[in-house]
Design a protein around this motif. Structure first.
Motif, short mmCIF file in Angstrom:
data_model
loop_
_atom_site.label_atom_id
_atom_site.label_comp_id
_atom_site.label_asym_id
_atom_site.label_seq_id
_atom_site.Cartn_x
_atom_site.Cartn_y
_atom_site.Cartn_z
N ALA A 104 0.82 -1.22 0.00
CA ALA A 104 0.00 0.00 0.00
C ALA A 104 0.85 1.27 0.00
N SER A 105 2.16 1.13 -0.03
CA SER A 105 3.05 2.28 0.02
C SER A 105 2.85 3.20 -1.18
N ALA A 106 2.84 4.49 -0.92
CA ALA A 106 2.75 5.49 -2.00
C ALA A 106 3.96 5.38 -2.93
N PHE A 107 5.10 4.98 -2.40
CA PHE A 107 6.31 4.87 -3.22
C PHE A 107 6.18 3.81 -4.30
N ARG A 108 5.33 2.83 -4.09
CA ARG A 108 5.14 1.76 -5.08
C ARG A 108 4.10 2.11 -6.13
N ASN A 109 3.41 3.22 -5.94
CA ASN A 109 2.35 3.63 -6.86
C ASN A 109 2.91 4.58 -7.92
N GLU A 110 2.93 4.14 -9.17
CA GLU A 110 3.47 4.94 -10.27
C GLU A 110 2.64 6.17 -10.58
N LYS A 111 1.42 6.22 -10.08
CA LYS A 111 0.58 7.41 -10.27
C LYS A 111 0.91 8.48 -9.23
N LEU A 112 1.54 8.07 -8.13
CA LEU A 112 1.86 9.02 -7.06
C LEU A 112 3.31 9.48 -7.10
N TYR A 113 4.23 8.57 -7.39
CA TYR A 113 5.66 8.89 -7.40
C TYR A 113 6.32 8.46 -8.69
N THR A 114 7.23 9.30 -9.17
CA THR A 114 8.09 8.92 -10.28
C THR A 114 9.50 8.73 -9.72
N VAL A 115 10.30 7.92 -10.40
CA VAL A 115 11.67 7.64 -9.96
C VAL A 115 12.63 8.19 -11.02
N ILE A 116 13.56 9.00 -10.56
CA ILE A 116 14.52 9.64 -11.46
C ILE A 116 15.93 9.33 -10.97
N GLU A 117 16.78 8.83 -11.87
CA GLU A 117 18.17 8.60 -11.48
C GLU A 117 18.85 9.95 -11.26
N ASP A 118 19.57 10.08 -10.16
CA ASP A 118 20.25 11.32 -9.81
C ASP A 118 21.73 11.15 -10.09
N GLU A 119 22.21 11.86 -11.09
CA GLU A 119 23.63 11.80 -11.45
C GLU A 119 24.34 13.10 -11.11
N SER A 120 23.76 13.87 -10.19
CA SER A 120 24.31 15.17 -9.83
C SER A 120 25.59 15.09 -9.02
N GLY A 121 25.81 13.96 -8.36
CA GLY A 121 26.98 13.82 -7.50
C GLY A 121 26.78 14.36 -6.09
N ARG A 122 25.58 14.85 -5.80
CA ARG A 122 25.29 15.36 -4.45
C ARG A 122 25.38 14.27 -3.40
N TYR A 123 25.08 13.04 -3.81
CA TYR A 123 25.10 11.90 -2.89
C TYR A 123 26.07 10.86 -3.42
N GLU A 124 26.79 10.24 -2.52
CA GLU A 124 27.78 9.22 -2.86
C GLU A 124 27.06 7.90 -3.19
N ALA A 125 27.39 7.31 -4.34
CA ALA A 125 26.78 6.03 -4.72
C ALA A 125 27.35 4.88 -3.91
N ASP A 126 28.58 5.03 -3.42
CA ASP A 126 29.17 3.99 -2.57
C ASP A 126 28.51 4.04 -1.21
N GLY A 127 28.20 2.89 -0.70
CA GLY A 127 27.58 2.81 0.62
C GLY A 127 26.48 1.77 0.62
N ARG A 128 25.76 1.74 1.71
CA ARG A 128 24.69 0.76 1.89
C ARG A 128 23.43 1.18 1.17
N ARG A 129 22.68 0.21 0.76
CA ARG A 129 21.37 0.42 0.15
C ARG A 129 20.45 1.02 1.21
#
Length: 109
Positions: free
Chosen positions: A67-92
């Motif tokens: 029931a999570s809003a994050f799983r609903n494609e009508k509520l949230y979109t997912v965009i890959e962030d390549e800005s470098g603001r956040y480190e890709a290395d680390g834990r999920r």
């Protein structure tokens, strides 16, 4: 060898008055470190409170994860962030924004 993760932004897509928000409160933008865009939805929804963690009744099956809003494609979109603001290395996991924990209300007062 550590798996390669990417940074994804989960951005609200629906208008604030969209009726789809009735079942899941909006969290605003959330940033996660995940394997794929689909995995980003799972990471964000895993950060929410699930009924099994409190004394609430499930909405469906044995968990309220679906029931999570994050799983609903009508509520949230997912965009890959390549800005470098956040480190890709680390834990999920969630690396930015705030995942609300009032998505389920306890039956005890």
């Amino acid at each position: 060898m550590r798996e390669k993760l990417k940074i994804y932004r989960l951005v609200p897509l629906a208008a604030p008055d969209d009726p789809n928000w009735q079942n899941a409160p909006p969290h605003g933008e959330v940033v996660v470190r995940a394997r794929t865009a689909g995995d980003a939805r799972l990471v964000a929804s895993d950060a929410e409170l699930d009924f099994t963690e409190i004394d609430a009744s499930p909405a469906e099956g044995n968990s309220t994860d679906m029931a999570s809003a994050f799983r609903n494609e009508k509520l949230y979109t997912v965009i890959e962030d390549e800005s470098g603001r956040y480190e890709a290395d680390g834990r999920r996991g969630v690396v930015g924004g705030r995942v609300r924990t009032d998505n389920i209300i306890s039956t005890q007062l």
